[in-house]
Design a protein around this motif. Structure first.
Motif, PDB file in Angstrom:
ATOM      1  N   GLY A  20       0.895  -1.331   0.011  1.00 15.06           N
ATOM      2  CA  GLY A  20      -0.083   0.010  -0.032  1.00 15.06           C
ATOM      3  C   GLY A  20       0.854   1.378  -0.005  1.00 15.06           C
ATOM      4  N   THR A 211       7.391   5.439   9.734  1.00 15.68           N
ATOM      5  CA  THR A 211       6.781   4.197   9.468  1.00 15.68           C
ATOM      6  C   THR A 211       8.124   3.254   9.190  1.00 15.68           C
ATOM      7  N   ASP A 243      -6.265   6.809   0.826  1.00 17.97           N
ATOM      8  CA  ASP A 243      -6.735   6.161   1.903  1.00 17.97           C
ATOM      9  C   ASP A 243      -5.911   4.876   2.065  1.00 17.97           C
ATOM     10  N   THR A 244      -5.650   4.344   0.832  1.00 16.39           N
ATOM     11  CA  THR A 244      -4.660   2.967   0.914  1.00 16.39           C
ATOM     12  C   THR A 244      -3.326   3.314   1.439  1.00 16.39           C
ATOM     13  N   GLU A 245      -2.633   4.450   1.126  1.00 13.98           N
ATOM     14  CA  GLU A 245      -1.472   4.709   1.732  1.00 13.98           C
ATOM     15  C   GLU A 245      -1.507   5.130   3.314  1.00 13.98           C
ATOM     16  N   ARG A 246      -2.578   5.706   3.625  1.00 14.97           N
ATOM     17  CA  ARG A 246      -2.823   5.967   4.921  1.00 14.97           C
ATOM     18  C   ARG A 246      -3.082   4.605   5.776  1.00 14.97           C
ATOM     19  N   GLU A 247      -3.855   3.635   5.384  1.00 12.64           N
ATOM     20  CA  GLU A 247      -3.940   2.312   5.985  1.00 12.64           C
ATOM     21  C   GLU A 247      -2.692   1.601   6.307  1.00 12.64           C
ATOM     22  N   TRP A 248      -1.755   1.517   5.121  1.00 13.70           N
ATOM     23  CA  TRP A 248      -0.671   1.265   5.167  1.00 13.70           C
ATOM     24  C   TRP A 248       0.379   1.851   6.369  1.00 13.70           C
ATOM     25  N   MET A 250      -0.547   3.382   9.109  1.00 10.92           N
ATOM     26  CA  MET A 250      -1.222   3.198  10.132  1.00 10.92           C
ATOM     27  C   MET A 250      -0.775   1.964  10.661  1.00 10.92           C
ATOM     28  N   ALA A 251      -0.827   0.892   9.773  1.00  7.54           N
ATOM     29  CA  ALA A 251      -0.419  -0.405  10.195  1.00  7.54           C
ATOM     30  C   ALA A 251       0.814  -0.754  10.505  1.00  7.54           C
ATOM     31  N   SER A 265      -2.179  10.722  12.274  1.00  6.57           N
ATOM     32  CA  SER A 265      -3.729  10.600  12.355  1.00  6.57           C
ATOM     33  C   SER A 265      -4.521  11.790  11.692  1.00  6.57           C
TER      34      SER A 265
END
Length: 296
Positions: A20, A211, A243-248, A250-251, A265
């Motif tokens: 992501g 990250t 959103d895909t990069e944001r989810e990456w 955050m994970a 956030s």
């Protein structure tokens, strides 16, 4: 995965891998940086300015001696933006404004480069450092040299191969290794291969996205006698492309136990600053007394 366009960010083509994380290969290695600067401005890409502010403080704080121009090696240099911001009195917004709309004005590559060379020359800092670039993006690095943002450039992938004899020789002149957005694309392998070419290793000043874990790099630098300090304050890199990069992100932060509150956030990637130098230098002047990290 195939190319996707970020919602609300016209023209930003992101190639996301299976994790992501976005990359900008579609705009990173064109013959001119018109699309690169236009798209990154839309993403509020700030890290080169934060980096240059800190790197200039490090350069200006050293007792180089009269007439000495230090040499900087910028890892993942792209079109030489760190060179622009350390060799001139320009700021990143000036560069963004200069290139606004330049991609559609009908000029040839040579005309774009001649004009930028003249523009940068008019804003050159006296006794500016020599800046050498290292990147796998040949068109981008060559552009940086052509316009004077970089004094030289090496198009080499040190993740895969050892430095060329030319780069190995040049490393003896390097006083400071810098990187702003490169960690993650390059790892400790690149830094180790650079430092194997030096007798007295240079300082290493690096911004690393939260990250990623910087410890493998600091462990390698320690093998060459460099002590790593981390600044208390993180800086904003850019907003998430989608959103895909944001989810990456955050994970990755969750896996590392890093709290994204008031930072990621809020919709932006953030980076920590690390400075690695010999123990005697670190003991003589703590990082907090040496540089002021820009406020976001």
């Amino acid at each position: 995965m195939g190319p996707e366009f970020a919602p609300g960010v016209k023209g930003v083509k992101a190639l996301t891998d299976e994790s992501g994380k976005a990359n900008f290969s579609g705009i990173y290695n064109q013959e001119t940086p018109c699309a690169y600067y236009a798209n990154l401005r839309r993403l509020k890409y700030e890290i080169p300015q934060h980096g240059a502010t800190v790197f200039n403080q490090l350069i200006d704080a050293q007792p180089w001696g009269d007439g000495y121009r230090p040499t900087v090696l910028d890892v993942c240099c792209s079109y030489g933006i760190v060179g622009v911001l350390t060799k001139t009195d320009l700021e990143l917004d000036d560069v963004y404004t200069y290139y606004q709309g330049a991609g559609d004005d009908g000029r040839t590559v040579d005309q774009v480069r001649r004009a930028e060379n003249e523009f940068l020359g008019q804003r050159a800092r006296p006794a500016a450092p020599h800046v050498i670039g290292l990147d796998v993006a040949e068109n981008a690095a060559r552009h940086g040299v052509a316009v004077g943002a970089l004094d030289d450039a090496f198009v080499e992938n040190l993740e895969a191969t050892t430095p060329s004899s030319e780069l190995a020789k040049k490393m003896s002149e390097v006083d400071l290794i810098t990187t702003t957005g490169g960690i993650g694309y390059v790892t400790e392998r690149t830094f180790e291969r650079l430092l194997t070419c030096t007798e007295a290793p240079p300082w290493v000043a690096a911004f690393c996205l939260r990250t990623y874990d910087y410890e493998p790099i600091s462990e390698v630098l320690a093998q060459y006698g460099l002590v790593t300090e981390k600044a208390d304050q993180a800086v904003r890199q850019r907003r998430f492309i989608d959103d895909t990069e944001r989810e990456w992100a955050m994970a990755e932060l969750a896996a590392r136990g890093v709290d994204p509150a008031d930072m990621e956030s809020e919709g932006y990637l953030y980076a920590d600053f690390y400075l690695s130098r010999p123990q005697e230098d670190a003991t003589g002047k703590p990082l907090a007394d040496l540089v002021t990290i820009p406020a976001n």
